[in-house]
Write a protein that holds these residues in place. Sequence first.
Motif, PDB file in Angstrom:
ATOM      1  N   PHE A 140       0.811  -1.216   0.000  1.00  0.00           N
ATOM      2  CA  PHE A 140       0.000   0.000   0.000  1.00  0.00           C
ATOM      3  C   PHE A 140       0.848   1.271   0.000  1.00  0.00           C
ATOM      4  N   LYS A 141       2.150   1.125   0.075  1.00  0.00           N
ATOM      5  CA  LYS A 141       2.990   2.300  -0.115  1.00  0.00           C
ATOM      6  C   LYS A 141       4.289   1.903  -0.806  1.00  0.00           C
ATOM      7  N   GLY A 142       4.944   2.870  -1.355  1.00  0.00           N
ATOM      8  CA  GLY A 142       6.178   2.561  -2.057  1.00  0.00           C
ATOM      9  C   GLY A 142       6.725   3.801  -2.740  1.00  0.00           C
ATOM     10  N   PRO A 143       7.887   3.645  -3.367  1.00  0.00           N
ATOM     11  CA  PRO A 143       8.551   4.803  -3.973  1.00  0.00           C
ATOM     12  C   PRO A 143       7.760   5.408  -5.140  1.00  0.00           C
ATOM     13  N   GLU A 144       6.803   4.665  -5.673  1.00  0.00           N
ATOM     14  CA  GLU A 144       6.033   5.218  -6.797  1.00  0.00           C
ATOM     15  C   GLU A 144       4.928   6.154  -6.328  1.00  0.00           C
ATOM     16  N   ASP A 145       4.688   6.195  -5.027  1.00  0.00           N
ATOM     17  CA  ASP A 145       3.614   7.060  -4.529  1.00  0.00           C
ATOM     18  C   ASP A 145       3.839   8.477  -5.029  1.00  0.00           C
ATOM     19  N   ASN A 146       2.754   9.089  -5.419  1.00  0.00           N
ATOM     20  CA  ASN A 146       2.908  10.311  -6.182  1.00  0.00           C
ATOM     21  C   ASN A 146       1.692  11.204  -5.993  1.00  0.00           C
ATOM     22  N   VAL A 147       1.917  12.484  -6.212  1.00  0.00           N
ATOM     23  CA  VAL A 147       0.818  13.436  -6.145  1.00  0.00           C
ATOM     24  C   VAL A 147       0.771  14.205  -7.450  1.00  0.00           C
ATOM     25  N   VAL A 148      -0.423  14.386  -7.982  1.00  0.00           N
ATOM     26  CA  VAL A 148      -0.571  15.180  -9.197  1.00  0.00           C
ATOM     27  C   VAL A 148      -1.547  16.311  -8.906  1.00  0.00           C
ATOM     28  N   CYS A 149      -1.059  17.520  -9.002  1.00  0.00           N
ATOM     29  CA  CYS A 149      -1.937  18.653  -8.745  1.00  0.00           C
ATOM     30  C   CYS A 149      -2.573  19.069 -10.053  1.00  0.00           C
ATOM     31  N   GLY A 150      -3.866  19.320  -9.978  1.00  0.00           N
ATOM     32  CA  GLY A 150      -4.606  19.523 -11.218  1.00  0.00           C
ATOM     33  C   GLY A 150      -4.645  20.968 -11.656  1.00  0.00           C
ATOM     34  N   ASN A 151      -5.825  21.406 -11.986  1.00  0.00           N
ATOM     35  CA  ASN A 151      -6.084  22.754 -12.460  1.00  0.00           C
ATOM     36  C   ASN A 151      -5.239  23.758 -11.690  1.00  0.00           C
ATOM     37  N   THR A 152      -4.403  24.423 -12.404  1.00  0.00           N
ATOM     38  CA  THR A 152      -3.472  25.317 -11.723  1.00  0.00           C
ATOM     39  C   THR A 152      -4.036  26.725 -11.546  1.00  0.00           C
ATOM     40  N   THR A 153      -5.321  26.766 -11.248  1.00  0.00           N
ATOM     41  CA  THR A 153      -5.888  28.052 -10.861  1.00  0.00           C
ATOM     42  C   THR A 153      -5.600  28.210  -9.382  1.00  0.00           C
ATOM     43  N   ARG A 154      -4.862  29.186  -9.067  1.00  0.00           N
ATOM     44  CA  ARG A 154      -4.579  29.386  -7.654  1.00  0.00           C
ATOM     45  C   ARG A 154      -5.813  30.005  -7.005  1.00  0.00           C
ATOM     46  N   SER A 229      -6.557  24.373  -7.175  1.00  0.00           N
ATOM     47  CA  SER A 229      -7.961  24.001  -7.026  1.00  0.00           C
ATOM     48  C   SER A 229      -8.204  22.496  -7.175  1.00  0.00           C
ATOM     49  N   GLU A 230      -7.170  21.763  -7.574  1.00  0.00           N
ATOM     50  CA  GLU A 230      -7.331  20.320  -7.753  1.00  0.00           C
ATOM     51  C   GLU A 230      -6.118  19.592  -7.193  1.00  0.00           C
TER      52      GLU A 230
END
Length: 651
Positions: A140-154, A229-230
Amino acid sequence: MKKEPTHLHLNPLYLPCLLISLLSLLRPITGDGRARAVQVTCSPLLEHNATVYVPNFVATMEKISQQVQTTGFGVALTGTGPDANYGLAQCYGDLTLNDCVLCYAEARTILPQCYPQNGGRIFLDGCFMRAENYSFYNEFKGPEDNVVCGNTTRKKDSTFGDSVRRAVKNAVGEAPGNGGYARASANAGESESSAFALANCWRNLSPESCKECLENASATMVKECLPWSEGRALHTGCFLRYSDQDFLNQIPRNGRSKGSVVVIVVSVLSSVVVFMVGIAIGVYICKHRTIQKKRRGSVDVEKMAKTLTDSSLNFKYSTLEKATGSFDNANKLGQGGFGTVYKGVLSDGRDIAVKRLFFNNRHRATDFYNEVNIISSVEHKNLVRLLGCSCSGPESLLVYEYLQNKSLDRFIFDANRGKTLNWQRRFLIIVGTAEGLVYLHEQSTVKIIHRDIKASNILLDSKLQAKIADFGLARSFQDDKSHISTAIAGTLGYMAPEYLAHGQLTEKVDVYSFGVLVLEIVTGKQNTKSKMSDYSDSLITEAWKHFQSGELEEIYDPNMNWKNQDDSVIIKNEILRVVQIGLLCTQEIASLRPSMSKVLHMLKNKEETLPLPSNPPFMDERVMEFRDTSDGDSAACASLATVSQSSFYGR
Ligand SMILES: *[C@@H]1O[C@H](CO)[C@@H](O)[C@H](O)[C@H]1NC(C)=O
Ligand SMILES: *[C@@H]1O[C@H](CO)[C@@H](O)[C@H](O)[C@H]1NC(C)=O
Ligand SMILES: *[C@@H]1O[C@H](CO)[C@@H](O)[C@H](O)[C@H]1NC(C)=O
Ligand SMILES: *[C@@H]1O[C@H](CO)[C@@H](O)[C@H](O)[C@H]1NC(C)=O
């Protein structure tokens, strides 16, 4: 020797255009684009033995497919040893079963891109899928864990951050005790600062693992993505998303309703692999001389196999190996999702294109024979010739005539090469393609509906004449009495709405794709790429709008160089006429679309007045009234047949 995992952020450079077209088309189908891929990560290791790996992978996908259709979740294992295949797929809890099936189909379409790496994972906005050669079910965890931030409207509004934190916290708190899934929303009084969150662990994980995954994911996501916002966290054991938009499905999920209504469409999407697979296994079976009886239709497969082996269509594996320099990379013409095409030179000096297929599936033998038989019997100046196949070697290979200029998409969608094709040349390509289609529909001994007309399937010879390639999808239509075809095939973005939604297969399906192609040739833009995510802004819609407002010139490809020619007014009107024909071909109502011979007539008789086109399809939920096949399961089996969305030369 550990290679870094490859991250593909849907970069069109890395993924074939097919993918993009799938994605953009799926968006409206699933209402809010829940089948949109967020990230594909391929495992670092290569498969060990393709002969074993590929059928295992395909079998796993099949097994999971059946589970997903009833429960929205599936795990399956096929094989043992280094090429064993462990798979897992899960839809997020708010998805309807229909959307789930579509999402899985999409995942299954994309994940094979990882091949020849031996596994990978894909996160979509509605589901997740992973395959490896070892049991990863407790991870359930590992080095591939990642975050993707979406719509770059601040978000200026600082209360948005608070809403996000609250919504995420609630969802993360609730999910582990709720079968791994929870949704939540929060707002700070003003709708401006509303936040929506979804948390989902894979169902096989324990509540403790789920909790740990989500807590780590939420901390990382909130830290990295706010104040955007995402945000999405793509972790080994869970998916987490927040947004300022309510992306959640309004309809609560109904656990076990039948998925059969979407089966037809699913097969469109999911069976990309299957066609190639079919060919490969066909060869495999042919090799072992244990040939299945054809389920339906008149062709005696066994006899055909023998004929093939004895006939001039049969190439020795060693001959082709030699011709391609043992499939030397330097001879590679392109890599599609499911097959690689190599250039080869036979000992008599003839150039050939060899398509090397790497998927196997034992049920598809007949398709392979059908293809070889049909294609080899069809000859026309605007059709690519299939010279034969290799049945006896360790791999399955198709041998085609080699066309120097490869495919049309390399020209029209390329700012530099596009200049090679001025209007006159493009016009000839359009006419040539139309002639090829007229032949397939009306003049060959069996009526053939191509089903996958698109720019990458139009090849150009040394004189830049069009030749239609990849009859992989062409089938004899004559014994297919039902208008629901047993196999939906094609490439989204080029697919007629009635075919996509109901599987209704007539020649008008090709007419529609031809219309899309015409618009692409004139504008130099790809239908599905003109705006990545919004089908309402597809090229067809754009052309339709410009046609209505009389401003078509604005969208003409400047590479056609029409303005600088002496007779620019004549040319302008000619282009306009061709666009109008394109729009007649892409009319929503199939019966209004002209036949290909009518199209050809209109192209050639430039003085004749054209009818006015009615509107093209504006894809929305309306067209997704799937036909409810009451005997869904058997229909499902039958319809999981040939689909190829990879282009002839791939990318
Ligand atoms: C791959 O596996 C097949 C079937 O077990 C075997 O016949 C073949 O020799 C293997 N190929 C390699 C390169 O090990
Ligand atoms: C998975 O595949 C890799 C590469 O082919 C191999 O080295 C490894 O041993 C395999 N893992 C298992 C558990 O068989
Ligand atoms: C980004 O978000 C804003 C509002 O939050 C919205 O108006 C805009 O359409 C979004 N852009 C995209 C590309 O989704
Ligand atoms: C999440 O887990 C990783 C290791 O699995 C760790 O390095 C990281 O600090 C954790 N992040 C948070 C915010 O807890």
